[in-house]
Design a protein around this motif. Structure first.
Motif, mmCIF file in Angstrom:
data_model
loop_
_atom_site.group_PDB
_atom_site.id
_atom_site.type_symbol
_atom_site.label_atom_id
_atom_site.label_comp_id
_atom_site.label_asym_id
_atom_site.label_seq_id
_atom_site.Cartn_x
_atom_site.Cartn_y
_atom_site.Cartn_z
ATOM 1 N N VAL A 56 0.863 -1.178 0.000
ATOM 2 C CA VAL A 56 0.000 0.000 0.000
ATOM 3 C C VAL A 56 0.901 1.230 0.000
ATOM 4 C CG1 VAL A 56 -1.782 1.267 1.244
ATOM 5 C CG2 VAL A 56 -1.822 -1.235 1.207
ATOM 6 N N ILE A 57 0.611 2.146 -0.916
ATOM 7 C CA ILE A 57 1.453 3.327 -1.072
ATOM 8 C C ILE A 57 0.570 4.568 -1.108
ATOM 9 C CG2 ILE A 57 1.444 2.883 -3.560
ATOM 10 C CD1 ILE A 57 4.059 4.338 -3.783
ATOM 11 N N TRP A 58 1.046 5.621 -0.433
ATOM 12 C CA TRP A 58 0.338 6.895 -0.416
ATOM 13 C C TRP A 58 1.384 7.985 -0.583
ATOM 14 C CZ3 TRP A 58 -4.988 7.155 0.345
ATOM 15 C CH2 TRP A 58 -5.522 8.444 0.312
ATOM 16 N N CYS A 59 1.228 8.840 -1.592
ATOM 17 C CA CYS A 59 2.226 9.881 -1.878
ATOM 18 C C CYS A 59 1.598 11.264 -1.836
ATOM 19 C CB CYS A 59 2.863 9.657 -3.247
ATOM 20 S SG CYS A 59 3.768 8.102 -3.378
ATOM 21 N N ARG A 60 2.423 12.226 -1.426
ATOM 22 C CA ARG A 60 1.995 13.622 -1.355
ATOM 23 C C ARG A 60 3.185 14.521 -1.679
ATOM 24 N NH1 ARG A 60 3.240 11.599 3.320
ATOM 25 N NH2 ARG A 60 4.361 12.774 4.895
ATOM 26 N N THR A 61 2.887 15.722 -2.073
ATOM 27 C CA THR A 61 3.956 16.684 -2.346
ATOM 28 C C THR A 61 4.342 17.388 -1.067
ATOM 29 O OG1 THR A 61 2.537 18.587 -2.783
ATOM 30 C CG2 THR A 61 2.980 17.113 -4.645
ATOM 31 N N GLY A 62 5.531 17.969 -1.071
ATOM 32 C CA GLY A 62 5.975 18.746 0.079
ATOM 33 C C GLY A 62 5.157 20.010 0.263
ATOM 34 N N GLU A 63 4.475 20.444 -0.803
ATOM 35 C CA GLU A 63 3.656 21.651 -0.740
ATOM 36 C C GLU A 63 2.230 21.347 -0.284
ATOM 37 O OE1 GLU A 63 5.350 20.904 -3.801
ATOM 38 O OE2 GLU A 63 7.064 22.058 -3.092
ATOM 39 N N GLY A 64 1.949 20.101 0.060
ATOM 40 C CA GLY A 64 0.640 19.739 0.581
ATOM 41 C C GLY A 64 -0.291 19.065 -0.410
ATOM 42 N N GLY A 65 0.131 18.925 -1.673
ATOM 43 C CA GLY A 65 -0.707 18.238 -2.658
ATOM 44 C C GLY A 65 -0.727 16.740 -2.395
ATOM 45 N N ASP A 66 -1.854 16.121 -2.659
ATOM 46 C CA ASP A 66 -2.023 14.699 -2.384
ATOM 47 C C ASP A 66 -2.175 13.935 -3.693
ATOM 48 O OD1 ASP A 66 -2.607 12.244 -1.311
ATOM 49 O OD2 ASP A 66 -4.374 12.910 -0.202
ATOM 50 N N LEU A 67 -1.283 12.967 -3.931
ATOM 51 C CA LEU A 67 -1.385 12.138 -5.132
ATOM 52 C C LEU A 67 -2.323 10.959 -4.930
ATOM 53 C CD1 LEU A 67 2.339 11.966 -6.309
ATOM 54 C CD2 LEU A 67 0.537 13.485 -7.104
ATOM 55 N N VAL A 93 6.870 12.838 -0.940
ATOM 56 C CA VAL A 93 7.069 11.875 0.138
ATOM 57 C C VAL A 93 6.018 10.783 -0.002
ATOM 58 C CG1 VAL A 93 7.061 11.543 2.638
ATOM 59 C CG2 VAL A 93 8.003 13.650 1.663
ATOM 60 N N CYS A 94 6.483 9.547 0.053
ATOM 61 C CA CYS A 94 5.566 8.404 -0.042
ATOM 62 C C CYS A 94 5.665 7.569 1.228
ATOM 63 C CB CYS A 94 5.907 7.531 -1.252
ATOM 64 S SG CYS A 94 5.648 8.355 -2.828
ATOM 65 N N THR A 95 4.533 7.083 1.664
ATOM 66 C CA THR A 95 4.471 6.171 2.800
ATOM 67 C C THR A 95 4.073 4.807 2.269
ATOM 68 O OG1 THR A 95 3.863 7.956 4.295
ATOM 69 C CG2 THR A 95 3.397 5.714 5.030
ATOM 70 N N LYS A 103 6.917 2.513 6.195
ATOM 71 C CA LYS A 103 8.112 3.321 5.946
ATOM 72 C C LYS A 103 7.738 4.526 5.085
ATOM 73 C CE LYS A 103 12.634 4.040 5.498
ATOM 74 N NZ LYS A 103 13.448 4.457 6.599
ATOM 75 N N SER A 104 8.142 5.712 5.506
ATOM 76 C CA SER A 104 7.995 6.920 4.703
ATOM 77 C C SER A 104 9.362 7.305 4.159
ATOM 78 C CB SER A 104 7.434 8.075 5.538
ATOM 79 O OG SER A 104 6.097 7.815 5.894
ATOM 80 N N PHE A 105 9.395 7.778 2.929
ATOM 81 C CA PHE A 105 10.659 8.196 2.330
ATOM 82 C C PHE A 105 10.389 9.229 1.244
ATOM 83 C CE2 PHE A 105 9.179 5.136 -0.655
ATOM 84 C CZ PHE A 105 9.778 5.432 -1.877
ATOM 85 N N GLU A 106 11.415 9.965 0.874
ATOM 86 C CA GLU A 106 11.301 10.964 -0.187
ATOM 87 C C GLU A 106 11.516 10.271 -1.535
ATOM 88 O OE1 GLU A 106 12.654 15.130 1.747
ATOM 89 O OE2 GLU A 106 14.236 13.644 1.493
ATOM 90 N N ALA A 107 10.427 10.072 -2.264
ATOM 91 C CA ALA A 107 10.508 9.418 -3.563
ATOM 92 C C ALA A 107 11.164 10.335 -4.585
ATOM 93 C CB ALA A 107 9.123 9.008 -4.038
ATOM 94 N N PHE A 108 10.986 11.648 -4.410
ATOM 95 C CA PHE A 108 11.648 12.629 -5.265
ATOM 96 C C PHE A 108 11.976 13.855 -4.437
ATOM 97 C CE2 PHE A 108 11.879 16.279 -8.047
ATOM 98 C CZ PHE A 108 12.732 15.829 -9.032
ATOM 99 N N LYS A 109 13.224 14.276 -4.522
ATOM 100 C CA LYS A 109 13.681 15.489 -3.835
ATOM 101 C C LYS A 109 14.513 16.269 -4.852
ATOM 102 C CE LYS A 109 16.004 17.043 0.337
ATOM 103 N NZ LYS A 109 16.661 16.623 1.576
ATOM 104 N N GLY A 110 14.004 17.418 -5.281
ATOM 105 C CA GLY A 110 14.621 18.194 -6.353
ATOM 106 C C GLY A 110 16.124 18.353 -6.261
ATOM 107 N N PRO A 111 16.651 18.897 -5.153
ATOM 108 C CA PRO A 111 18.103 19.101 -5.083
ATOM 109 C C PRO A 111 18.909 17.799 -5.174
ATOM 110 C CG PRO A 111 16.983 20.330 -3.349
ATOM 111 C CD PRO A 111 15.953 19.452 -4.001
ATOM 112 N N ARG A 112 18.400 16.733 -4.621
ATOM 113 C CA ARG A 112 19.106 15.448 -4.622
ATOM 114 C C ARG A 112 18.989 14.749 -5.970
ATOM 115 N NH1 ARG A 112 16.052 11.073 -1.320
ATOM 116 N NH2 ARG A 112 14.804 11.162 -3.218
ATOM 117 N N ASP A 113 17.789 14.731 -6.525
ATOM 118 C CA ASP A 113 17.533 13.913 -7.705
ATOM 119 C C ASP A 113 17.801 14.615 -9.026
ATOM 120 O OD1 ASP A 113 16.889 11.750 -6.130
ATOM 121 O OD2 ASP A 113 14.787 12.344 -5.974
ATOM 122 N N GLY A 114 18.050 15.915 -8.993
ATOM 123 C CA GLY A 114 18.381 16.636 -10.214
ATOM 124 C C GLY A 114 19.570 16.037 -10.944
ATOM 125 N N VAL A 115 20.523 15.533 -10.185
ATOM 126 C CA VAL A 115 21.709 14.896 -10.767
ATOM 127 C C VAL A 115 21.559 13.380 -10.764
ATOM 128 C CG1 VAL A 115 24.184 14.540 -10.475
ATOM 129 C CG2 VAL A 115 23.198 16.800 -10.078
#
Length: 148
Positions: A56-67, A93-95, A103-115
């Motif tokens: 089961v996966i639930w994702c949301r943006t850091g700005e509060g948007g819910d996927l 962030v996805c849980t 487990k919650s983790f950052e599925a995409f983080k702009g500064p990290r994943d840009g490269v």
């Protein structure tokens, strides 16, 4: 006369090359000048032990948007595209929940994943029984962390 035709042919070939390169790189240049790029994020259920319980996966943006949430069976995936903002501060962030583990983790983080997501701008996660793996090409996977 022969030199004139040679020069004319050279100019024609060179101008054709420049036009083709310009057309080929247009999407990249557009996003580059806008300060944004589009990344594809994909999370794959890589379980192999025929678990009867879905991931089961639930994702949301850091700005509060819910996927929203999904229940992924073995081999299923959940994918979306991210258009980075000018400051590259986008975070998703996805849980994950499987059996009694969460487990919650950052599925995409702009500064990290840009490269890290490479020239193809592909950010893939493979979730297995022993942890979470990352890849920018879905061929070579690197274990990032384990389930708690």
């Amino acid at each position: 006369m022969k030199i004139t035709y040679t020069i004319l042919l050279l100019v024609l070939v060179l101008s054709s090359y420049i036009i083709l390169i310009s057309i080929w790189q247009q999407p990249y240049n557009y996003y580059y000048f806008q300060g944004t790029k589009v990344y594809d994020v994909r999370i794959i259920n890589g379980f192999t032990q025929n678990s009867s319980l879905p991931l089961v996966i639930w994702c949301r943006t850091g700005e509060g948007g819910d996927l929203g949430g999904r229940a992924l069976q073995e081999g299923d995936d959940y994918a979306w595209s991210v258009k980075t903002n000018f400051w590259k501060s986008n975070n998703f962030v996805c849980t994950m929940k499987w059996e009694k583990k969460r487990k919650s983790f950052e599925a995409f983080k702009g500064p990290r994943d840009g490269v890290r997501c490479g020239a193809l701008r592909k950010c893939s996660w493979l979730v297995k029984e022993d942890g979470f793996y990352f890849s920018s090409d879905e061929i070579s996977w690197t274990k990032e962390f384990s389930w708690p």
